[in-house]
Each structure stands twice: as structure tokens, then as C-alpha cells.
Design a protein around this motif. Structure first.
Motif, mmCIF file in Angstrom:
data_model
loop_
_atom_site.group_PDB
_atom_site.id
_atom_site.type_symbol
_atom_site.label_atom_id
_atom_site.label_comp_id
_atom_site.label_asym_id
_atom_site.label_seq_id
_atom_site.Cartn_x
_atom_site.Cartn_y
_atom_site.Cartn_z
ATOM 1 N N ILE A 150 0.809 -1.218 0.000
ATOM 2 C CA ILE A 150 0.000 0.000 0.000
ATOM 3 C C ILE A 150 0.842 1.267 0.000
ATOM 4 O O ILE A 150 0.344 2.324 -0.419
ATOM 5 C CB ILE A 150 -1.002 0.030 1.179
ATOM 6 N N GLY A 151 2.107 1.188 0.423
ATOM 7 C CA GLY A 151 2.932 2.386 0.466
ATOM 8 C C GLY A 151 3.000 3.093 -0.875
ATOM 9 O O GLY A 151 2.553 4.253 -1.005
ATOM 10 N N PRO A 152 3.532 2.448 -1.903
ATOM 11 C CA PRO A 152 3.597 3.109 -3.212
ATOM 12 C C PRO A 152 2.232 3.340 -3.831
ATOM 13 O O PRO A 152 2.025 4.322 -4.541
ATOM 14 C CB PRO A 152 4.449 2.150 -4.052
ATOM 15 N N ALA A 153 1.287 2.443 -3.580
ATOM 16 C CA ALA A 153 -0.051 2.601 -4.165
ATOM 17 C C ALA A 153 -0.738 3.847 -3.612
ATOM 18 O O ALA A 153 -1.311 4.650 -4.371
ATOM 19 C CB ALA A 153 -0.891 1.361 -3.883
ATOM 20 N N LEU A 154 -0.691 4.043 -2.295
ATOM 21 C CA LEU A 154 -1.339 5.213 -1.703
ATOM 22 C C LEU A 154 -0.596 6.492 -2.050
ATOM 23 O O LEU A 154 -1.204 7.555 -2.195
ATOM 24 C CB LEU A 154 -1.449 5.047 -0.186
ATOM 25 N N ALA A 155 0.728 6.410 -2.203
ATOM 26 C CA ALA A 155 1.494 7.590 -2.615
ATOM 27 C C ALA A 155 1.051 8.061 -3.993
ATOM 28 O O ALA A 155 0.935 9.264 -4.256
ATOM 29 C CB ALA A 155 2.990 7.271 -2.604
ATOM 30 N N GLU A 156 0.767 7.103 -4.873
ATOM 31 C CA GLU A 156 0.310 7.450 -6.219
ATOM 32 C C GLU A 156 -1.082 8.048 -6.194
ATOM 33 O O GLU A 156 -1.415 8.954 -6.964
ATOM 34 C CB GLU A 156 0.336 6.206 -7.101
#
Length: 203
Positions: A150-156
Motif C-alpha cells: 500500500i505504500g507506493p499505491a497510496l502515494a500514487e
């Protein structure tokens, strides 16, 4: 955190996140339901209601059906065993995202990639479980594999989420903060929030 998601099935990650969220929800004492949460627009009862509705809505999205997020239902009112209802609906959510084709194509009113929508519910389940745990004095440790996902997904998603009032402005955290604390800060949450410290997330 790199801006690359894994190839692990969303259903497998939801199963892990859901197990932890169910434990938190089962641990909510009735006397805590009126207490504050890191989301100032929700007390514990309202946030539990919201999370149950999220889980139900994303079952529909997994099946390429539309979901109505405009109505908040009150699952925690009355004598129904809403904690068990949450566990049952979460298990159904996992099965829905494990169905053939659930991660393929697009889904929802905005026609987003299905895996992106899966990341949304994975993020909601993980972050709101932390909200409820922190609000009710419980320990909470997410699955590191879920945090990595979820880290990169939520950052996007963050710019769109802030524009829509779903995320608050990012909260500064130390360079050596944990990956999960960075995820919380990204959404506008203070990882050090407590019921005594007051609201932390400004929509």
C-alpha cells in the motif's frame, strides 16, 4: 518505499489485513464507542460503521458492480452482533477479490483499474484498523507485506485523495520513521496520535 507493487494477489493481502482488522474490531469495548478517533469527523462508532460499509461496497466493486458511497449505514446500533458481522463481511470481501477476473480490467463509476481499486480497500482496511486500535487503546501491527504494497499505491493516489478530501495534508515524520508510520503520515495522520492528543487528520 519504491513505486512498484508486488504480484501478490489482492485477496491474499486482504486476508492478512482483514485478520488483523477483525481482531481490532472484536476488541472494541462498548464504552469506547463514543470516543474520538484520528479522523475527527468520526467517533469510534461512526468509524466502525464506515469501515463495515467500505468492506461491503468493495465486495461489489470486486464483482465489477457499482457501489454507493454516499450513504453511511448504522451497523453498530441496536442489539445486532456487528463485530461478527464485520468478520463475516471481511471474509466475503476476501472471497470476492479471489474470484476469477476480480483484478482484471476496470471497475467502479470512474473506471479505475481493478487492482488500483483493490489497493484502495487494502489501504482502508489497514489504516482504519490502526485508527480504531489507537482510538481504543489496542496494539496494532500490520503485515509488512501489506505495508510494502500500500505504500507506493497510496502515494500514487495521494494527490487525487487530497483533492477529494479523503486524505489530509501529509504530516512530517522523521527520516528513520517506520514504513507504516510513513504511510499514516502520507494520509494526514500523526503516528503519535492518542485520544488525549486530539484530532490529527484534517480533511
Amino acid at each position: 518505499m519504491t513505486n512498484i507493487s508486488s504480484d501478490r494477489p489482492i485477496s491474499e493481502l486482504l486476508d492478512s489485513a482483514g485478520e488483523r482488522a477483525v481482531a481490532v474490531v472484536r476488541g472494541i469495548a462498548d464504552e469506547r464507542l463514543a470516543g474520538p478517533t484520528p479522523c475527527p469527523e468520526y467517533d469510534v462508532r461512526a468509524l466502525a460503521d464506515h469501515l463495515i460499509q467500505v468492506v461491503i461496497n468493495f465486495q461489489a466493486l470486486a464483482a465489477k458492480q457499482n457501489a454507493d458511497f454516499s450513504v453511511e449505514r448504522h451497523y453498530t446500533d441496536g442489539g445486532a452482533d456487528w463485530r461478527s458481522r464485520f468478520a463475516e463481511e471481511t471474509a466475503t470481501l476476501v472471497k470476492a477479490w479471489a474470484a476469477p477476473g476480480a483484478e482484471e480490467g476496470t471497475t467502479g463509476t470512474f473506471g479505475l483499474p481493478a487492482r488500483t481499486v483493490g489497493h484502495m480497500v487494502l489501504g482502508d482496511l489497514t489504516v482504519h484498523a490502526w485508527d480504531l486500535a489507537r482510538a481504543t487503546g489496542q496494539e496494532y501491527a500490520p503485515d509488512p507485506a501489506v505495508v510494502d504494497e500500500i505504500g507506493p499505491a497510496l502515494a500514487e493516489m495521494a494527490p487525487m485523495a487530497r483533492k477529494g478530501g479523503v486524505f489530509g495534508e501529509p504530516v512530517p515524520v522523521p527520516e528513520d520513521a517506520s514504513d507504516f508510520d510513513k504511510v499514516l503520515a502520507l494520509t494526514g495522520r500523526d503516528p503519535q496520535w492518542s485520544p488525549e492528543s486530539g484530532p490529527a487528520l484534517e480533511p
